[in-house]
Design an enzyme around this catalytic site. Structure first.
Site, PDB file in Angstrom:
ATOM      1  CG  ASP A  84      30.995  28.460  74.662  1.00  0.00           C
ATOM      2  OD1 ASP A  84      32.124  28.498  74.152  1.00  0.00           O
ATOM      3  OD2 ASP A  84      30.098  29.290  74.399  1.00  0.00           O
ATOM      4  CG  HIS A 231      28.137  23.800  74.861  1.00  0.00           C
ATOM      5  ND1 HIS A 231      27.554  23.904  73.617  1.00  0.00           N
ATOM      6  CD2 HIS A 231      27.896  24.962  75.502  1.00  0.00           C
ATOM      7  CE1 HIS A 231      26.967  25.093  73.518  1.00  0.00           C
ATOM      8  NE2 HIS A 231      27.159  25.761  74.640  1.00  0.00           N
TER       9      HIS A 231
END
Ligand SMILES: [Zn+2]
Length: 261
Positions: A84, A231
Site C-alpha cells: 500500500d 507498505h
C-alpha cells in the site's frame, strides 16, 4: 477450544481490527486543521458577531463493525500479498525486484497523487504482471465518511491518474485507507467496478517495527487464503523490504502466492 487455538484467534482478532493504522503515520493528513475553536474563550464584553468559522463538512459516522461485502481472503488456497501507499521511487522498485526474483505477483494499492508523480512506476507494476488497487487520491482516512459525490470524484480522479500512467490497465480493487470503510463507500466503489479489498493479516509495518517482528507477525497469522497488508511507501520501508526478502520465498513455499480474486 484449546488454549493455543484461542490465543491464535485472539491474535487474529487483534490483527483484524488494528488495520492500516496509517492515521498515526502522517499527522499532517490525519490531524484536524487548526480551527477558531482552539482560540481562548471570548471575554464577556465581546459583542456577539457573526460566526466566521467555515462550516466543516459533515462526516457520516464510522460504523462500529466493518461493513459487509469486503474481500478479506484471497479467494484461493494461496496467500495474497498487498503493498500500500505507493508508488515510491525508493521502495517500489525493490519490492518489484523481489517479486520478480520469486516469480510471484502482488497487488499494489496506489495513492492517486503518487501515481501522478511516478507514472513510470505504475506502468512498471502493470508491465510486470501485478494487480492494481485504488487507494484514494491522497490517502484520505475519512473518505468513506464523506458525501457520495466526494467519494466518487476522489476514486475517479485516482483512476484517471493510474490510467494516465498505464492506459487500459484494469483497476480491480479499491482499499479504503486505514480500513475505515463505510457501507456507502463500498456501494460506490462497486458501482465504479472497484471491488472492496480489505485484509486478514496486518503486521503494522507502517509503525517501523524491526524486520524480525514483521516476519514473526506475518508468519504467526498467515494461513491458506490470507490477504497480507504491507507498505512499500509512506515512510521508511527498509524493514519491510528486509522482512519480505524472507517472507516472499517462505510464504510461496508454504502456501503459494496468488493474486486475490
Ligand atoms: Zn494506506
Amino acid at each position: 477450544m484449546r488454549p493455543r487455538a484461542l490465543s491464535a484467534l485472539a491474535l487474529g482478532l487483534v490483527l483484524l481490527v488494528t488495520g492500516c493504522g496509517e492515521a498515526g503515520k502522517s499527522p499532517d493528513k490525519a490531524a484536524a486543521p487548526p480551527s477558531a475553536s482552539a482560540a481562548p474563550a471570548p471575554s464577556p464584553v465581546t459583542k456577539p458577531s457573526p460566526t466566521r468559522t467555515p462550516a466543516k463538512p459533515k462526516l457520516r459516522p464510522l460504523p462500529k463493525k466493518l461493513p459487509a461485502g469486503l474481500h478479506r481472503a484471497s479467494g484461493s488456497n494461496g496467500v495474497a500479498l498487498t503493498f500500500d501507499d505507493g508508488p515510491d521511487p525508493r521502495f517500489t522498485p525493490q519490492i518489484l525486484a523481489q517479486l520478480r526474483a520469486a516469480r510471484v505477483q502482488a497487488t499494489f494499492c496506489v495513492v492517486g497523487k503518487q501515481a501522478k508523480r511516478y507514472p513510470e512506476l505504475v506502468a512498471r507494476i502493470v508491465r510486470e504482471g501485478h494487480q492494481l488497487c485504488n487507494h484514494s487520491w491522497h490517502h484520505d482516512v475519512n473518505l468513506g465518511r464523506r458525501s457520495a459525490a466526494e467519494i466518487r470524484s476522489d476514486l475517479q480522479r485516482t483512476n484517471e491518474a493510474i490510467h494516465a500512467a498505464a492506459p487500459k490497465a484494469p483497476i480491480t480493487w479499491f482499499r479504503q485507507p486505514g480500513g475505515r470503510w463505510t457501507a456507502e463507500e463500498v456501494t460506490i466503489a462497486r458501482q465504479m467496478g472497484l471491488r472492496p479489498l480489505h485484509w486478514s493479516v496486518d503486521p503494522q509495518d507502517w509503525d517501523h517495527p524491526p524486520a524480525k517482528t514483521i516476519i514473526k507477525r506475518v508468519e504467526g497469522a498467515t494461513r491458506h487464503g490470507s490477504v497480507v497488508l504491507m507498505h512499500d511507501a509512506g515512510g521508511d520501508r527498509a524493514q519491510t523490504m528486509a522482512a519480505c526478502r524472507h517472507l516472499i520465498p517462505d510464504i510461496k513455499r508454504r502456501y503459494g502466492i496468488a493474486l486475490p480474486r
